[in-house]
Design an enzyme around this catalytic site. Structure first.
Site, PDB file in Angstrom:
ATOM      1  N   HIS A  67      43.884  37.621  34.606  1.00  0.00           N
ATOM      2  CA  HIS A  67      43.224  38.537  35.544  1.00  0.00           C
ATOM      3  C   HIS A  67      43.469  38.126  36.997  1.00  0.00           C
ATOM      4  CE1 HIS A  67      39.692  35.681  35.615  1.00  0.00           C
ATOM      5  NE2 HIS A  67      39.578  36.155  36.838  1.00  0.00           N
ATOM      6  N   ASP A 112      42.550  35.607  28.234  1.00  0.00           N
ATOM      7  CA  ASP A 112      42.680  35.545  29.688  1.00  0.00           C
ATOM      8  C   ASP A 112      43.484  34.312  30.080  1.00  0.00           C
ATOM      9  OD1 ASP A 112      42.397  36.226  32.307  1.00  0.00           O
ATOM     10  OD2 ASP A 112      40.281  35.662  32.467  1.00  0.00           O
ATOM     11  N   SER A 206      38.397  31.570  39.659  1.00  0.00           N
ATOM     12  CA  SER A 206      39.088  32.069  38.469  1.00  0.00           C
ATOM     13  C   SER A 206      40.481  31.469  38.342  1.00  0.00           C
ATOM     14  CB  SER A 206      39.203  33.594  38.523  1.00  0.00           C
ATOM     15  OG  SER A 206      37.971  34.210  38.286  1.00  0.00           O
TER      16      SER A 206
END
Length: 259
Positions: A67, A112, A206
């Site tokens: 992502h 992910d 992230s």
């Protein structure tokens, strides 16, 4: 409903294993400049803003979250301060990106992970060096380290100049399933945090690493909003479950099947 209540009670009991802290990467301290040679910053050619982090796993490969993918992505290695440049900082662009096609979970949170091959290998230096992939999976209650340039406040858009680090703990996967409906039982993820709250990865972290015993065990994927809530640990991609895929890709088998 009964299961959720039971798990909630177990979470409260588990608090004895987590160190209480008033600290809010939310909740961390400034990382030592020499403790994160594997940590990389991701940004784009059109913006100097660090939107994600990643992890150098050898001189030519970086591991991050899918992502975090962007067009014209740039990878900065050896960075500590965003404003004061280290002499050995290096910038690279991707040669190729590898990720898992996911049709079972369209939101992408179950897989992910993204592996980036750099256009040119980096040179090891005082502030640039890879970290090892996990040799075995982490276990609940393992003490781990998180780090990144993400938000350090749950109430304000406050981003640090240097990465912040914090110690957190692996928690049982069953708790993740109860807390987050989008985490299925067969998910290749793990949860980690401080169950009293206060320490957590947050927006901007992230793709960064969860480090346990000197190895990367997780990739920052998702969690609660706001960050650092009590009894709401963050969700990480479980790197151990992808080691065969990662090693196959690096070895040249670019059609390797993702687990």
């Amino acid at each position: 409903m009964v299961l959720i209540r039971v798990l909630a009670n177990l979470l409260v009991l588990q608090l004895s294993y987590a160190q209480k802290s008033s600290e809010l990467v939310v909740g961390g301290d400034e990382c030592d400049i020499n403790e994160h040679p594997f940590l990389v910053a991701l940004y784009t050619s059109s913006s100097s803003t660090v939107h994600c982090a990643g992890t150098l796993i050898n001189q030519e490969w970086v591991l991050t979250a899918v992502h975090c993918d962007r067009k014209n992505i740039r990878i900065k290695l050896g960075m500590h301060s965003k404003n004061i440049r280290n002499e050995d900082e290096q910038i690279r662009v991707p040669r190729r990106k590898f990720f898992c096609l996911n049709t079972k979970f369209p939101n992408g949170k179950d897989k992910d992970i993204m592996l980036i091959r750099l256009r040119r290998p980096v040179k090891n230096s005082a502030h640039i060096a890879p970290i090892s992939l996990p040799s075995s999976p982490s276990s609940p209650r393992s003490r781990c380290r998180i780090m990144g340039w993400g938000k350090i406040s749950t109430t304000e858009e406050t981003y640090p100049d240097v990465p912040h680090c914090a110690k957190i703990f692996i928690v049982k996967h069953a708790w993740c399933e109860a807390l987050y409906p989008w985490v299925p039982a067969d998910s290749r993820t793990l949860c980690a945090g401080i169950l009293q709250g206060g320490k957590d990865t947050c927006e901007g972290d992230s793709g960064g690493p969860l480090i346990c015993n000197g190895q990367i065990q997780g990739i920052v994927s998702g969690g609660s909003d706001p960050c650092g809530q009590r009894l709401k640990p963050a969700v990480y991609t479980k790197v151990f479950d992808y080691t065969d895929w990662i090693q196959s890709i690096i070895a040249g088998n670019t059609t390797a099947t993702c687990p």
